[in-house]
Structure formats: structure tokens, C-alpha cells
Design a protein around this motif. Sequence first.
Motif, PDB file in Angstrom:
ATOM      1  N   THR A 106       0.837  -1.192   0.000  1.00 23.12           N
ATOM      2  CA  THR A 106       0.000   0.000   0.000  1.00 23.12           C
ATOM      3  C   THR A 106       0.878   1.251   0.000  1.00 23.12           C
ATOM      4  O   THR A 106       2.109   1.160   0.038  1.00 23.12           O
ATOM      5  N   PHE A 107       0.245   2.410  -0.033  1.00 15.37           N
ATOM      6  CA  PHE A 107       0.985   3.675  -0.008  1.00 15.37           C
ATOM      7  C   PHE A 107       0.081   4.771   0.535  1.00 15.37           C
ATOM      8  O   PHE A 107      -1.138   4.685   0.482  1.00 15.37           O
ATOM      9  N   ARG A 108       0.717   5.793   1.083  1.00  9.07           N
ATOM     10  CA  ARG A 108       0.005   6.928   1.659  1.00  9.07           C
ATOM     11  C   ARG A 108      -0.209   8.022   0.610  1.00  9.07           C
ATOM     12  O   ARG A 108       0.467   8.024  -0.424  1.00  9.07           O
ATOM     13  N   PRO A 109      -1.105   8.968   0.878  1.00  9.74           N
ATOM     14  CA  PRO A 109      -1.432   9.975  -0.147  1.00  9.74           C
ATOM     15  C   PRO A 109      -0.313  10.946  -0.454  1.00  9.74           C
ATOM     16  O   PRO A 109      -0.278  11.514  -1.545  1.00  9.74           O
ATOM     17  N   GLU A 110       0.611  11.167   0.484  1.00  7.92           N
ATOM     18  CA  GLU A 110       1.676  12.131   0.272  1.00  7.92           C
ATOM     19  C   GLU A 110       3.024  11.422   0.223  1.00  7.92           C
ATOM     20  O   GLU A 110       3.339  10.615   1.096  1.00  7.92           O
ATOM     21  N   PRO A 111       3.838  11.687  -0.808  1.00  2.00           N
ATOM     22  CA  PRO A 111       5.175  11.071  -0.872  1.00  2.00           C
ATOM     23  C   PRO A 111       6.127  11.725   0.116  1.00  2.00           C
ATOM     24  O   PRO A 111       5.872  12.811   0.634  1.00  2.00           O
ATOM     25  N   GLU A 112       7.226  11.037   0.380  1.00  2.00           N
ATOM     26  CA  GLU A 112       8.282  11.607   1.207  1.00  2.00           C
ATOM     27  C   GLU A 112       9.129  12.564   0.354  1.00  2.00           C
ATOM     28  O   GLU A 112       9.259  12.384  -0.860  1.00  2.00           O
ATOM     29  N   ASP A 113       9.684  13.570   0.976  1.00  3.21           N
ATOM     30  CA  ASP A 113      10.549  14.496   0.253  1.00  3.21           C
ATOM     31  C   ASP A 113      11.750  13.747  -0.327  1.00  3.21           C
ATOM     32  O   ASP A 113      12.389  12.942   0.355  1.00  3.21           O
ATOM     33  N   GLY A 114      12.043  14.024  -1.586  1.00  5.36           N
ATOM     34  CA  GLY A 114      13.169  13.376  -2.242  1.00  5.36           C
ATOM     35  C   GLY A 114      12.883  11.976  -2.751  1.00  5.36           C
ATOM     36  O   GLY A 114      13.785  11.297  -3.239  1.00  5.36           O
ATOM     37  N   GLN A 115      11.654  11.528  -2.663  1.00  7.01           N
ATOM     38  CA  GLN A 115      11.310  10.171  -3.090  1.00  7.01           C
ATOM     39  C   GLN A 115      11.405  10.052  -4.611  1.00  7.01           C
ATOM     40  O   GLN A 115      10.956  10.922  -5.346  1.00  7.01           O
ATOM     41  N   THR A 116      11.967   8.950  -5.094  1.00  5.64           N
ATOM     42  CA  THR A 116      12.072   8.665  -6.524  1.00  5.64           C
ATOM     43  C   THR A 116      11.564   7.255  -6.789  1.00  5.64           C
ATOM     44  O   THR A 116      11.276   6.483  -5.856  1.00  5.64           O
ATOM     45  N   LEU A 117      11.480   6.893  -8.061  1.00  2.00           N
ATOM     46  CA  LEU A 117      11.065   5.535  -8.408  1.00  2.00           C
ATOM     47  C   LEU A 117      12.076   4.507  -7.909  1.00  2.00           C
ATOM     48  O   LEU A 117      11.705   3.389  -7.537  1.00  2.00           O
ATOM     49  N   VAL A 118      13.349   4.859  -7.897  1.00  2.00           N
ATOM     50  CA  VAL A 118      14.369   3.949  -7.383  1.00  2.00           C
ATOM     51  C   VAL A 118      14.195   3.758  -5.883  1.00  2.00           C
ATOM     52  O   VAL A 118      14.368   2.647  -5.355  1.00  2.00           O
ATOM     53  N   THR A 119      13.824   4.824  -5.166  1.00  2.00           N
ATOM     54  CA  THR A 119      13.551   4.702  -3.731  1.00  2.00           C
ATOM     55  C   THR A 119      12.425   3.701  -3.486  1.00  2.00           C
ATOM     56  O   THR A 119      12.515   2.837  -2.603  1.00  2.00           O
ATOM     57  N   VAL A 120      11.359   3.834  -4.275  1.00  2.00           N
ATOM     58  CA  VAL A 120      10.226   2.915  -4.146  1.00  2.00           C
ATOM     59  C   VAL A 120      10.648   1.498  -4.505  1.00  2.00           C
ATOM     60  O   VAL A 120      10.264   0.523  -3.839  1.00  2.00           O
ATOM     61  N   MET A 121      11.455   1.350  -5.546  1.00  2.00           N
ATOM     62  CA  MET A 121      11.918   0.022  -5.954  1.00  2.00           C
ATOM     63  C   MET A 121      12.718  -0.648  -4.844  1.00  2.00           C
ATOM     64  O   MET A 121      12.545  -1.844  -4.562  1.00  2.00           O
ATOM     65  N   ASP A 122      13.590   0.114  -4.205  1.00  2.00           N
ATOM     66  CA  ASP A 122      14.378  -0.444  -3.102  1.00  2.00           C
ATOM     67  C   ASP A 122      13.470  -0.880  -1.948  1.00  2.00           C
ATOM     68  O   ASP A 122      13.709  -1.922  -1.314  1.00  2.00           O
ATOM     69  N   ALA A 123      12.436  -0.089  -1.671  1.00  2.00           N
ATOM     70  CA  ALA A 123      11.512  -0.442  -0.595  1.00  2.00           C
ATOM     71  C   ALA A 123      10.753  -1.711  -0.934  1.00  2.00           C
ATOM     72  O   ALA A 123      10.583  -2.614  -0.085  1.00  2.00           O
ATOM     73  N   GLU A 124      10.312  -1.843  -2.167  1.00  2.00           N
ATOM     74  CA  GLU A 124       9.567  -3.036  -2.569  1.00  2.00           C
ATOM     75  C   GLU A 124      10.462  -4.275  -2.555  1.00  2.00           C
ATOM     76  O   GLU A 124      10.002  -5.375  -2.226  1.00  2.00           O
ATOM     77  N   ALA A 125      11.720  -4.098  -2.901  1.00  2.00           N
ATOM     78  CA  ALA A 125      12.666  -5.211  -2.782  1.00  2.00           C
ATOM     79  C   ALA A 125      12.821  -5.623  -1.323  1.00  2.00           C
ATOM     80  O   ALA A 125      12.871  -6.826  -1.001  1.00  2.00           O
ATOM     81  N   ARG A 126      12.880  -4.643  -0.450  1.00  2.00           N
ATOM     82  CA  ARG A 126      12.972  -4.946   0.991  1.00  2.00           C
ATOM     83  C   ARG A 126      11.709  -5.654   1.461  1.00  2.00           C
ATOM     84  O   ARG A 126      11.795  -6.569   2.311  1.00  2.00           O
ATOM     85  N   PHE A 127      10.561  -5.282   0.947  1.00  2.00           N
ATOM     86  CA  PHE A 127       9.309  -5.960   1.313  1.00  2.00           C
ATOM     87  C   PHE A 127       9.355  -7.429   0.915  1.00  2.00           C
ATOM     88  O   PHE A 127       8.957  -8.321   1.685  1.00  2.00           O
ATOM     89  N   LEU A 128       9.823  -7.716  -0.300  1.00  2.60           N
ATOM     90  CA  LEU A 128       9.888  -9.103  -0.758  1.00  2.60           C
ATOM     91  C   LEU A 128      10.884  -9.908   0.065  1.00  2.60           C
ATOM     92  O   LEU A 128      10.649 -11.090   0.356  1.00  2.60           O
ATOM     93  N   GLU A 129      11.984  -9.285   0.427  1.00  6.64           N
ATOM     94  CA  GLU A 129      12.939  -9.979   1.293  1.00  6.64           C
ATOM     95  C   GLU A 129      12.296 -10.350   2.628  1.00  6.64           C
ATOM     96  O   GLU A 129      12.517 -11.454   3.154  1.00  6.64           O
ATOM     97  N   GLU A 130      11.483  -9.460   3.161  1.00  6.76           N
ATOM     98  CA  GLU A 130      10.814  -9.741   4.429  1.00  6.76           C
ATOM     99  C   GLU A 130       9.782 -10.850   4.272  1.00  6.76           C
ATOM    100  O   GLU A 130       9.638 -11.715   5.156  1.00  6.76           O
ATOM    101  N   VAL A 131       9.055 -10.859   3.168  1.00  6.20           N
ATOM    102  CA  VAL A 131       8.086 -11.925   2.917  1.00  6.20           C
ATOM    103  C   VAL A 131       8.789 -13.270   2.837  1.00  6.20           C
ATOM    104  O   VAL A 131       8.342 -14.272   3.423  1.00  6.20           O
ATOM    105  N   ILE A 132       9.902 -13.320   2.134  1.00  8.33           N
ATOM    106  CA  ILE A 132      10.664 -14.575   2.023  1.00  8.33           C
ATOM    107  C   ILE A 132      11.176 -15.010   3.392  1.00  8.33           C
ATOM    108  O   ILE A 132      11.136 -16.202   3.744  1.00  8.33           O
TER     109      ILE A 132
END
Length: 838
Positions: A146-172
Motif C-alpha cells: 500500500t501507499f500513503r497519499p503524500e510522498p516523502e521528500d526526495g522520493q524517486t522511483l528507485v527509492t520505491v523500488m528499493d523499498a519493494e525489494a525490501r518488502f519481498l525480502e521480508e516476505v521470504i
Amino acid sequence: MINRKKPVSAAPNDGHAHPDDHQPVAASASWGDVPAYLQDCLQRSFLFLDTLLDRGNDYLEHLEQGTPPLLKFAHEVVLDGHDLPQPCNYALLRLQPPAGLPVNPQARPVVVVDPRAGHGPGIGGFKFDSEVGMAMKAGHTVYFVTFRPEPEDGQTLVTVMDAEARFLEEVIRRHPQCSAKPVVIGNCQAGWAMMTLDAVRPELFGPLMMVGAPASYWAGSSTLNPMRYSGANLGGTWLASLAADLGADRFDGAYLVENFEKLNPANTFWNKYYNLWAGVDQEAARFLEFERWWGGFFRMTGAEIEAITENLFVGNKLARGELQVRGKPVNLREISAPIVVFASWGDNITPPPQALNWIIDTWGDERAIAAAGRTIIYVLHESVGHLGIFVGGSVALKEHDQLVSSLDVIESLPPGLYEMKLERKDGRPTQRWDALEPGDYTVHYEHRTMEDLRKLNPEGREEEAIFSTISQWSQMNAQFYKTWVRPWVRMTATRESANALMRMNPLRMQRQLFSDAHPAAAFIRQQAAQARAQRVQLDPQHPLKQYEARMAQKITDELNAWRDQRDARTVRMTRQMFGPNGLGAWLPPREPDAELAQRWAQQELGRYRETVIGQIAEGGFAEAVCRIVIAGMISIGVFERRSLRLARLLAQLPNMHASVSAQTNWVQLLKEQARITAVAPVEALNALGQMLPDAASRERALALSAAVMMIEPTLANPRSEIIELLIGTLDVNPDKVIALARKLTSAIGAGSDEVTVPAGELEAAPVKRPRASSPRRTEAKPAPTPARTQRKAAAPAQPSKAAKSAKSAKSAKSAKSAKPAKPSSAATTKRSARSRSN
């Protein structure tokens, strides 16, 4: 805050008439009954306005709650992107299944990722009959990004990609008992985001399902999706940059929603509201449920929207490998797990060409997919719209249910390109081994080629050259804006002015102004309560209601005609402005990506063929069986879901061959042999004689292959084109093959998940040395391929000299023993496995 007006209190039920009792009026259907119709219209109008007040209340209440995801399921936060070293507004949730749906701890987890395309999250779990619900029904633990309505300052697509990779690592990490990697479902824009991550971190992914996800942004046609032309006449991506700068580095998702609504003005301005007014007694709840999600507008940073528009939608850099992450290009060929693409002909936002043409631009040749050991499957729906792919109950109960329940088969398929087909079992005779395919549908996977994908777009791909010119024009405009205009805009924009601009957006204004804070709200509520108490029920066949429906349809037709004229004008202007007689002469289009990919594919196929051709005869009984099965299924043109599950059971048979043990990995062998067969099909079958040196091994290999392919339910004569061909090629007794095939299939009972073989029925085949003389080889095509799957060979495969000499040596012998007849031309052109397996 009031969310829904409570109904008026009921009168006491004491059997006496009361002055306040109001019973529904049953009006007669006649032209003269105009007062009843007018009263019905008035009541519907107040109920309609009452529902719009509820929509406004829901919108304001949702804002007050912080705009949480609109999930039907209870959930807990597992990881919050705000707490990561590089913070972002994403979070990982673990969804709680409803009572009565136990989780299978051995089942792999499923991760659903919703799109961030203007709206808030929740569409993937909007109701039980959804992707989430079907996964829970199958026993999977389901996670939701999920995601919140307001992005964090300085957020980029690569930032989001790194977070989603971290999510998958946690699921595994949370599922150590499951060796299989998570299944990831990416909806709409989350599809291309997950595909990008999969290419960068393939070790984190199991099968990736892309649902309504655009990946070939220039693809399409003037009739399927005219939306792709609209940005051209406005100069490209600079407008998105301007909007983000005016928003003080915030891009309002409401702009994206406005673009979606402009696609279908008839629905936006008329049908949505008329349908509510016409059937307000039944439609109000559904309308409010959907509008609660549709009215949740989320924002992005300027860096995010620029990366999306410049690199993807206008730049189209993903499929051709020009998209870069930290200076390294993203290569979609690095994705190792199966990819499933779900698209629909009713989707005017992501039509099938936009969802599928990346396959052509990335791989160039379907044989290259198989040679690389990759599996790509696509599913096409006939009519459902873009949102219906995610929230349609019938879609969830059919396509999503079958996709989730077919994960074992999808990962066992030989590498290649397939279309998944579903057929309802209703009215069909019970098939053999039907228990291997529980549920209401039977599923098979049809071989497809790049030509099949090209045929999905009747207008062809020539017009994509225009979008190559548009991309260059957009880059020039964007550079001019960033150099000369952006500094002045950023000097004047503040966060306060951006928030004020956001609140004044028409989509927000129509919701927040018409709520219980409206001056007329109390009067509307009162009249709506009276309308419910004194509701007039008219027969749907009332002449005035029929006339009303005809007039409504007339308005819809007029709005659709205006839309078509608008779209045709936009297409015409785009072609004139950016075609070869316009800017295309000054900014010529680049070489088509499909041609580049095809050249790459031919080189790769040639290199891989040189690698395997010298090792073509390596392997034994198990490898030979896999080769025969692959050749047979290619000949038929279809892999049955039942066949692959049946193969798993047949693999349990004891004493099949001395070289086969319980540790034999049949799935891996199948994939390896499919790669070899893709580049050297004739040589692969010619080598079977060396891989199966004795008659007993050959008979058993052919019998086992015939059983797996389910050539005939009774297997009274289990001989298909490929079996017929190889019986003669390998010089074995056809009667023994048939008899052994019967024994194999009789060992599996209908609905059994185990195999039993009477003692002595199947003895271990002795391992003998190769015979001195070379086995007879075939010069004919080993696997007759359907007409639509004819392939261009990387290098024409000719029978070897040894094969020709072997054939000459056996010419005398062949006069003594009659050759089996070659399959007829009618049989050669058969495609459907139904005629063979049912």
C-alpha cells in the motif's frame, strides 16, 4: 459526521391503521398515469441527491482518517517505508483471511501490488471476489503493498523500488518453510514497476502476474486506444513537469484521473449519474463503494512523474533496455521466473498490444524465449474494462481463480510463449483424470509465435514510428522548459499555494462542496426520507420509463459520437504534425525495436545452437522421454494442464528404468530439453536412438510419452503423429508400445493422487551398451508444427551424413518389414488437443 441517513422509525405493528402509515404505491402502467411517473422522478431525484451527499461525506471522512487503503480484509503493518534508510510512502501489509479460510503454511505467499496512478490503494482487495480473495481461497498467505497519499521528500522511483525489494525480502524471511519464491501480482502501473524490479532482482520473484499493465507504451491503434495520441499535440512531457513545479514538487494524481475520465465522456458526464438516478434503490450502495475509491486522489513527487512520463510513456525505454537504474540498463531478459500477462479487449487504457508487444521488442523470436529457458503466458479477456480486470467478480471467479490454482503447472511448463485458454466444463462429458483439474474450468496452454502477437493489432505497428518522432520532440520541449521556464515557476510556487491549487481541483470540489455542509443538505435529507417512506414503484415496462431509457441512450450515443469525432481529429492532427510529411522529416524515427530484437535473437539462437549441437546425444531415458513429450506437444500445439499433472503422477512409477531414480528432477529435465529442441529440433529427435540404445528402453519411453500426452482417453491406440513417426524411426514393435501404455495409464485411477502397479507389470529396463550399428534416423520433420507456429530456422537443420548413411543401410531391411504409415495432412494440420484427449 453523518455517513448515511438512518431510516425513519417504523410505526407500531398493532393491527390498526395509523395516520403516519405509508405504503408503497403500485402505479398502473398507462400513458395517462403521468402523475405517478412524475412522483417517481421526483422521489428518485431526492434519493439521487441524498446519495451524492453521502459521497461527499465519505470523501471528507476518508480524508480525516488519513486516506487508508480501502481493503475488505483486516490487516497488519509488516514494514513501513517511512522507517527505511531511504524513506518512501509505501508499506507492506499482511492481510487476514476471513473465518473459514485456513492458510496452508506450505503454500507460497502471494504479494499484491496496487497501482499508484492517481488513485489510492485497495482496488486489488476491494471485495472478496478479487485477486486477494482467490489467493486466500487457495490457501495462500496474502500480502499487500500500500501507499500513503503524500510522498516523502526526495522520493524517486528507485527509492520505491528499493523499498519493494525490501518488502519481498521480508516476505521470504517470514516463510522459511516454503522454498518457492512469492507470487507477485502487479496491477496496472504496478505491473511495469514490478517487472522492472524483477529484472533487477530476479532472485526475489516467483511467477509475476501483470494485470492490465502497460509495458509497450507506443503500441496500440487509433481505435483501440486513442489516448496515446492526446499528449502529442500538447508537446510531450513538459506539462507534467510544469504541474509538478506548480505543486511545489508535488504532482496531483487528480490530473491523471481527469485524463481517465476524458476517455469516456458519456460515462463521466452522463451514464454514471443517470444509472444511479434510474436505479437509485439498487445502485446507491454500489455507487458509493466505487466512488469512495475513485475519489481518493494521491500525489507523487516531481521526480517520480518525470521518470514515468519521460522514460516510459513517452520515451518507451523499458522494452528496449534503455531504462537505467543507478547507471545500469534494465534488461527484461534477465527475468527468470514465469511471466503471466492478463489483458482485455475491452480495456481502452491498456489494450492487448500495449500489454504484450514488449515481448516482441525484447525477445524478437519465440524460439529465443525457449532457448533462454524463459516462460511467458498471456490471457486475453473478450470484453471486461480496465477496472473490471481488478474488481470484476466474474473475472475473479474465472481468470484469477484459474491463474492462482495453476501455479504448479505454470512453473512446470517447458520454456516458451503460450496463450492460456479456459473452457467451462458445463455440458461437457466428464474427461478422464478430471480430478487433476478441479473446479468449473479446464485449462490448456497453446503455443504462440511473435506473428500471433503481431496479429492482435489489425492496424500493424508502422505508426509507432510517429511516436519515435514525438519522443524526440518531447525531449526538446522538456529541455527548453527545464532550462528557461522551471526556475521562474519554482520561485513562485510554495507548498501553501500548491495545497490551495490541489483543493480547487474540480474532482475534489464536487465532492467536498456537496456534503452535509451544503446549505440545502437538511432539506434534501428530509425529502429523501419521505421518498423512501412513500416510494412509488413503477413497472419497468411503463411507457414513460421506456421513453426515458430511449432518451438516455440517445444522449449516450451523441456523447459517444462526439468522443469519436474528437479522437479522430486528434489522431489526424498527430499524423499530420509528426508524420513523414511533418516533423518526421526533420526528426526521423529510429529503427523499430522489433527489428533490433529480431537481429539479436538470430545471433543468440545461432550461438546457442553451436553450443548444444555437439552435445545433442547426451542424456538417457529421462531426457529422451522429455524430448518426445515436447515434440509431441508442439505437434499438437497445446499443453494440457491435466497432462502436466498427470506427468507428475507417472514420474512416481517404480522400476520405470534403471537410470531413473526418485531424485530425478523431471521438471528441470523438461526445461533443459525444451531449450535444446528450440534450436535443434531435427537433431534432437535424430539423437534418440543413441540415448535409447535398446528396444525395451525405446518402447517404454514411447509408451510413457503417449500416456503423458493423453493422446486418447482409452489409449486403445495411443499413436499420434510423433509416436507414429518415432515407432518407425526407432524400429520398435508398435503392439508392445500400445500394451505398455495401457499398463501405465491403468496404474493411475481417476482422481487418485498416487500410482499403483501390479507386481511384475513394469520391470526395470536393463541398461545396455549402444548397438554397433547406428540407429535409423529420420529426415522428415520430427514434430509437425501447426501452420501458425511455423518458424524461421536460425540455420536450416539438415539430416547429418550419418543419418543418410543409416537410412541407406536399412533400405533393404525396410522391404521386409512394413513401415508405419505417415500421418495424413489432415492430422498434421490439427491444432487442438481436444480432438485427441476427449
